[in-house]
Motif scaffolding. Structure first.
Motif, mmCIF file in Angstrom:
data_model
loop_
_atom_site.group_PDB
_atom_site.id
_atom_site.type_symbol
_atom_site.label_atom_id
_atom_site.label_comp_id
_atom_site.label_asym_id
_atom_site.label_seq_id
_atom_site.Cartn_x
_atom_site.Cartn_y
_atom_site.Cartn_z
ATOM 1 N N LEU A 100 31.702 -42.161 -73.560
ATOM 2 C CA LEU A 100 31.081 -41.538 -72.392
ATOM 3 C C LEU A 100 30.485 -42.577 -71.463
ATOM 4 O O LEU A 100 30.628 -42.502 -70.240
ATOM 5 C CB LEU A 100 30.006 -40.545 -72.840
ATOM 6 N N ALA A 104 31.415 -43.292 -67.612
ATOM 7 C CA ALA A 104 30.379 -43.211 -66.583
ATOM 8 C C ALA A 104 30.290 -44.509 -65.793
ATOM 9 O O ALA A 104 30.124 -44.502 -64.567
ATOM 10 C CB ALA A 104 29.036 -42.868 -67.224
ATOM 11 N N MET A 133 29.952 -38.075 -60.760
ATOM 12 C CA MET A 133 30.198 -37.740 -62.160
ATOM 13 C C MET A 133 30.846 -36.376 -62.355
ATOM 14 O O MET A 133 30.960 -35.908 -63.496
ATOM 15 C CB MET A 133 28.868 -37.782 -62.943
ATOM 16 N N THR A 137 32.630 -34.833 -68.798
ATOM 17 C CA THR A 137 31.985 -33.966 -69.787
ATOM 18 C C THR A 137 32.004 -34.633 -71.152
ATOM 19 O O THR A 137 32.954 -35.343 -71.498
ATOM 20 C CB THR A 137 32.691 -32.605 -69.878
ATOM 21 N N PRO A 138 30.971 -34.408 -71.955
ATOM 22 C CA PRO A 138 30.941 -34.976 -73.305
ATOM 23 C C PRO A 138 32.023 -34.362 -74.194
ATOM 24 O O PRO A 138 32.489 -33.238 -73.950
ATOM 25 C CB PRO A 138 29.541 -34.601 -73.808
ATOM 26 N N ILE A 171 22.344 -35.694 -73.991
ATOM 27 C CA ILE A 171 22.947 -36.055 -72.707
ATOM 28 C C ILE A 171 22.466 -35.052 -71.667
ATOM 29 O O ILE A 171 22.481 -33.840 -71.909
ATOM 30 C CB ILE A 171 24.484 -36.044 -72.790
ATOM 31 N N ALA A 173 23.073 -33.984 -67.661
ATOM 32 C CA ALA A 173 23.955 -34.146 -66.500
ATOM 33 C C ALA A 173 23.324 -33.466 -65.299
ATOM 34 O O ALA A 173 22.921 -32.297 -65.371
ATOM 35 C CB ALA A 173 25.334 -33.544 -66.782
ATOM 36 N N VAL A 179 24.408 -38.963 -64.962
ATOM 37 C CA VAL A 179 24.419 -38.643 -66.382
ATOM 38 C C VAL A 179 23.378 -39.519 -67.062
ATOM 39 O O VAL A 179 23.303 -40.730 -66.796
ATOM 40 C CB VAL A 179 25.809 -38.880 -67.013
#
Length: 322
Positions: A100, A104, A133, A137-138, A171, A173, A179
Motif C-alpha cells: 500500500l 501511495a 489517491m 484501496t487496501p 488505515i 483514507a 491515505v
C-alpha cells in the motif's frame, strides 16, 4: 549528463538526510436534522455520517508525536523523475517495502511522518501520504472496513486481531485526497483527532524546501538526566526545533531555528553548537563547519548552513570513511 543527474540526486538525498538529522479549518457541521417547526414531532435524524468537516492530511498527526517531518515528493519528482523521488522519499521515511505504501508513494505529492522520539525503536508513528489517491484501496484479505462517523473518511482495520506495536494497525483514507498509515498505539489518538478535530499543539513543519521538520523537545527521562546532567540540562532548555532543507544552485541549504524555554536555555544550545563547529577534528570537514552560521536572538538560535555539492557527493559516495 549522467554525472549531473547523480550530483542532483545526491544533493536531494542530502537534503532529506540533513532535515532528518536535525532532526481549524472548516467549521464542523452538524449531521442532525434542523430543529423542527412548531407542531412537528418525532423528526428523524438523516442517515449517514454525524460529522461533516474537511480534514487536512496534516491534521491526522496527533500532538503526542513530538517529531513531524514533511517530505515534498512533488518537488523531488519535478527535478529527478518518478523513480528517484519515490526512492528518496522511502529513504527519508525509513519504511520497509509495503504494497500500500509503495502504491501511495507513486501518487504522492507530500508525505508527513510523525514520530515519538522516546519510543522510536517501538515504532509509534503515523505516516500520511497526500496526493490523488482515488481508487487506491487496501487489500480486502488483510484489511476490513471499520465504522466512521466522519463524512468523506474511510477507516480500515487489520484483520486477525492484535497487531505488533510497530506495525500498521489502521488505515485512514480522506476521500481520495490522502491515505494515513497508523501504528497500533496511535490508532486511538488518530480516532480522537477525527472525532474532535486537530490538536492545537501538533507538529507543523513549514511547507517549504524538500524536507522540513518540527520537533517539540521533551525532557530526558529522570534516570538519564541523573546519569548525564549536562546533556539533561541542554535538552531541558530547548522548547522547539524547526528546520528546512532546500536545494540551492551550489548544494543543499539548511535553515533551522532552535527556540529555548528562556534566553539561558537558548544560550546553552548555542554554545554547544559552537563547540561542535569550532572543534571538529577531521581536517576534511573544517571548511564545511566554518560555513555553519550560528546566532542567538533572545530565546531563538538560528542556524544557516550550505553543504556544497562536491562535498555532498564525497560524503554520500559508497565506501567513504565516516
Amino acid at each position: 549528463m549522467r554525472a549531473a543527474a547523480d550530483v542532483r540526486a545526491s544533493v536531494v538525498a542530502a537534503a532529506a538526510l540533513a532535515g532528518l538529522a536535525l532532526i481549524a479549518l472548516a467549521l464542523p457541521g452538524c449531521g442532525d436534522a434542523a430543529p423542527g417547526l412548531a407542531g412537528e414531532r418525532g423528526a428523524k435524524l438523516p442517515a449517514g455520517p454525524r460529522i461533516v468537516r474537511r480534514i487536512e492530511p496534516a491534521d491526522l498527526i496527533p500532538a503526542d508525536l513530538d517529531l513531524v517531518v514533511r517530505v515534498d515528493v512533488a518537488r523531488m519528482r519535478a527535478g529527478l523523475g518518478q523513480a528517484a523521488a519515490e526512492a528518496l522519499a522511502r529513504r527519508a521515511l525509513d519504511e520497509a517495502p509495503d504494497a500500500l505504501l509503495e502504491s501511495a508513494l507513486r501518487r504522492a505529492d507530500v508525505v508527513w511522518l510523525g514520530l515519538r522520539l522516546a519510543d522510536l525503536e517501538e515504532g509509534d508513528r503515523v505516516v500520511v501520504v497526500e496526493g490523488p489517491m482515488a481508487g487506491l484501496t487496501p487489500d480486502p484479505d488483510r484489511w476490513e472496513p471499520a465504522p466512521s462517523a466522519q463524512g468523506g473518511v474511510s477507516v480500515f482495520d487489520r484483520r486477525g486481531g492484535a497487531t505488533p506495536r510497530g506495525d500498521t494497525a489502521r488505515i485512514v483514507a480522506l476521500e481520495g485526497r490522502a491515505v494515513a498509515l497508523v501504528s497500533a498505539v496511535e490508532a486511538s489518538s488518530v480516532a480522537r483527532v477525527l472525532r474532535d478535530g486537530p490538536d492545537a499543539r501538533r507538529g507543523d513543519p513549514a511547507a517549504e524546501g524538500i524536507v522540513s521538520l518540527d520537533l517539540r523537545a521533551r525532557r530526558l527521562p529522570p534516570a538519564l538526566e541523573r546519569r548525564f546532567p549536562s546533556i539533561g540540562a541542554l535538552v531541558a532548555g530547548v522548547e522547539r526545533v524547526r528546520a528546512v532543507a532546500s536545494l540551492d544552485d551550489d548544494g543543499v541549504r539548511l535553515d533551522a531555528e532552535i527556540v529555548g524555554v528562556d534566553a539561558a536555555g537558548a544560550g546553552r544550545a548555542r554554545r554547544f553548537l559552537e563547540v561542535l563547529r569550532d572543534n571538529v577534528a577531521d581536517a576534511r570537514h573544517v571548511d564545511l563547519m566554518k560555513a555553519l552560521s550560528i546566532e542567538q536572538v533572545e530565546r531563538a538560535v538560528r542556524l544557516r548552513w550550505l553543504l556544497p555539492a562536491p562535498l555532498v557527493l564525497s560524503l554520500l559516495s559508497r565506501g567513504s570513511p565516516g
